[in-house]
Scaffold this motif. Structure first.
Motif, PDB file in Angstrom:
ATOM      1  N   TYR A  66      25.785  -5.992  18.133  1.00  0.00           N
ATOM      2  CA  TYR A  66      25.784  -4.931  19.140  1.00  0.00           C
ATOM      3  C   TYR A  66      24.536  -4.958  20.018  1.00  0.00           C
ATOM      4  N   ARG A 106      24.568  -5.377  23.991  1.00  0.00           N
ATOM      5  CA  ARG A 106      24.005  -4.338  24.865  1.00  0.00           C
ATOM      6  C   ARG A 106      23.039  -4.940  25.880  1.00  0.00           C
ATOM      7  N   LEU A 131      27.656   4.352  24.970  1.00  0.00           N
ATOM      8  CA  LEU A 131      28.197   3.284  24.128  1.00  0.00           C
ATOM      9  C   LEU A 131      27.439   3.173  22.809  1.00  0.00           C
ATOM     10  N   MET A 138      33.742  -5.522  27.626  1.00  0.00           N
ATOM     11  CA  MET A 138      33.165  -4.191  27.778  1.00  0.00           C
ATOM     12  C   MET A 138      32.621  -3.988  29.187  1.00  0.00           C
ATOM     13  N   HIS A 161      28.411   2.311  18.318  1.00  0.00           N
ATOM     14  CA  HIS A 161      27.927   0.992  17.888  1.00  0.00           C
ATOM     15  C   HIS A 161      28.561   0.537  16.580  1.00  0.00           C
ATOM     16  N   ILE A 191      34.071  -0.963  31.454  1.00  0.00           N
ATOM     17  CA  ILE A 191      33.205   0.085  32.013  1.00  0.00           C
ATOM     18  C   ILE A 191      33.609   0.380  33.456  1.00  0.00           C
TER      19      ILE A 191
END
Length: 540
Positions: free
Chosen positions: A24, A28, A10, A133, A14, A137
């Motif tokens: 970001y 994360r 990922l 996200m 970014h 995933i």
């Protein structure tokens, strides 16, 4: 600290998140914590004990790979892509969306994020991007497991263009499903309270379990009717069938079909997912405000009293204590989500399985329902009884069982009898009545004595299961205790069910008025069994 390879991948993208105004690095970090916590989560599809199991979701993906094999015939045979890929994408969308709702609703609706992260300098857009996200995933893992083998087969049979196009379509489908589900939750939370949403999620979980239980039966038989030379006819309403959007690009690119429907469907397959993302971003503030409803509780609706019901209840339950526990068990079965999640799929399976066997009879050329004895397939409706009886002894709120000791009662036989009668009258007998009506329509009124016999046999079988599982006090054990130790008991308890059905078959086919004689014997055995089993016994 362990770093995840998916997050390293990922990192290469970014710049896309930064252009969307998302922090970001913060996203994360949130994702890293969520993925670490999720290693201990057990998927709903297995209904396993909720014990810590590392990477349990990843280990569960083999079941999706198995279901993915069903897609191969729709990919390999022929080039009627509108038909083939619409069916394939319909299955894919259904499996992914039901899994998303059943296993990842807690992620989309996580109010803990609101209470913890809202005090930090983090934007709502970043928090929601982390949620989406996080789900994407896992949906990517699921989609790979579901479609990897069909994709490889498609690569060798349909070519590289087909393979790349399918990969692109699957990306758009996953994005569309996540956003569509989020928007669906936004709408529900706008008009309903949090309890209503929890009920809807619970019913979707039940539906997923039921579909997986009976789906293989339907799919195995469906291949006998599939004709890949079929000509697809489109109507104006066909454009609203979502899987057809994602099948349209195959016709446009691989078959050179430039019809209006194909072009519009191709445009929709790209534009609609992108528009849905834009719409979701706009609705994020509304979503965050309405999530607060999940922290509240809704007012319970009071049931209207019925004199007829009260009168019938006094006949069925002889003592006031038994009637009280009957009402208590009825409410528990109605309101406890864990009970419904584990029992209702079996309830649906018990309803469907007799018709699957009838379908086999219909396929035989010499089927004559006027004389057939295949109506004894209705004994399969009793498959619900073992799972329901064992669940009556367990509860997600088992710690509240201390209240039993506070009650001014000397023993708990009324509690046990009331709970079993509540199960029979609230769950099993309504199912059985519907089945009986359909069976009478198929086989004629001649089977009414047999149906009465099966009903009485089900009451006896309920007592057998109750004794077989150890005669637990209802709702006093944690649900986590249900495991392999109880599974083998369920298998053993199928033996008396087979004996009851076998005796019925023997009496009905070998002895004149055998069904009536068997019914009388069952009535006597039932009466004695309920009297003998429920002697006054102290709480252990």
């Amino acid at each position: 600290m362990k770093d995840f390879k998916i997050l390293q991948l990922l990192d290469k993208l970014h710049f896309i998140f930064r252009k969307m105004g998302i922090d970001y690095q913060m996203m994360r970090q949130i994702l890293h914590i969520k993925l670490t916590m999720d290693e201990r989560k057990v998927p709903t599809i297995f209904n396993q004990n909720k014990k810590d199991q590392k990477n349990s979701y990843i280990k569960s993906l083999w079941i999706y790979a198995l279901y993915g094999l069903v897609l191969i015939p729709f990919i390999v045979f022929g080039q009627n892509y509108h038909f083939q890929m619409s069916i394939a994408f319909g299955m894919i969308i259904f499996i992914i969306m039901t899994t998303l709702i059943s296993d990842f609703s807690s992620v989309l609706l996580d109010v803990r994020d609101r209470s913890i992260l809202s005090t930090k300098p983090i934007t709502a857009k970043t928090v929601n991007a982390a949620k989406c996200m996080h789900i994407l995933i896992y949906l990517t893992y699921l989609t790979i497991a579901l479609t990897a083998i069909p994709l490889v087969v498609g690569l060798f049979t349909q070519g590289i263009v087909f393979f790349l196009l399918t990969v692109l379509e699957l990306i758009f489908i996953n994005i569309f499903i996540v956003v569509l589900t989020s928007i669906l939750y936004i709408v529900i939370l706008r008009f309903f309270d949090g309890e209503k949403l929890k009920d809807i999620i619970n019913y979707v979980q039940i539906g997923l379990s039921l579909v997986l239980m009976i789906g293989y039966q339907v799919l195995i038989r469906s291949f006998e009717f599939v004709d890949f030379n079929i000509v697809v006819t489109f109507n104006w309403w066909s454009i609203f069938i979502i899987p057809m959007w994602f099948a349209a690009p195959y016709e446009l690119i691989l078959n050179g079909n430039h019809s209006l429907f194909t072009i519009v469907g191709t445009i929709f397959s790209v534009i609609i997912p992108l528009i849905s993302i834009w719409l979701y971003i706009k609705l994020i503030p509304t979503f965050e405000r309405n999530l607060q409803k999940l922290l509240g509780t809704s007012k319970a609706k009071k049931e209207k009293k019925s004199r007829l019901k009260d009168y019938l209840l006094t006949i069925i339950c002889r003592t006031m204590e038994e009637r009280a526990f009957y009402r208590f068990a009825s409410l528990m079965m109605k309101q406890e989500r864990e009970f419904k999640l584990k029992v209702y799929p079996s309830l649906g399976f018990s309803f469907v399985i007799p018709f699957i066997f009838i379908f086999n009879v219909i396929r035989s050329e010499d089927a004559d329902f006027s004389v057939s004895i295949s109506y004894l397939n209705i004994y399969f409706s009793m498959l619900i009884i073992p799972s329901a009886v064992i669940m009556l002894g367990h509860s997600a709120k088992f710690k509240a069982a201390w209240i039993y000791k506070v009650f001014p009662i000397k023993d708990y036989t009324d509690l046990q009898k009331g709970s079993l009668k509540a199960f029979l009258l609230k769950l099993y007998i309504p199912l059985y009545i519907v089945l009986s009506i359909v069976f009478c329509f198929i086989y004629g009124l001649r089977i009414i004595p047999d149906l009465m016999t099966v009903l009485v046999a089900s009451c006896l079988y309920t007592i057998i299961c109750y004794v077989g599982f150890g005669s637990k006090i209802p709702f006093t054990k944690p649900i986590d205790e249900i495991g392999d130790g109880q599974s083998w008991k369920s298998l053993v308890l199928f033996i008396p069910l087979a004996i009851l059905a076998g005796l019925h078959y023997f009496m009905a086919t070998r002895i004149h008025y055998g069904t009536i004689i068997y019914l009388i014997l069952l009535l006597i055995t039932n009466y004695l069994s309920w009297k003998l089993i429920f002697k006054r016994s102290k709480y252990q």
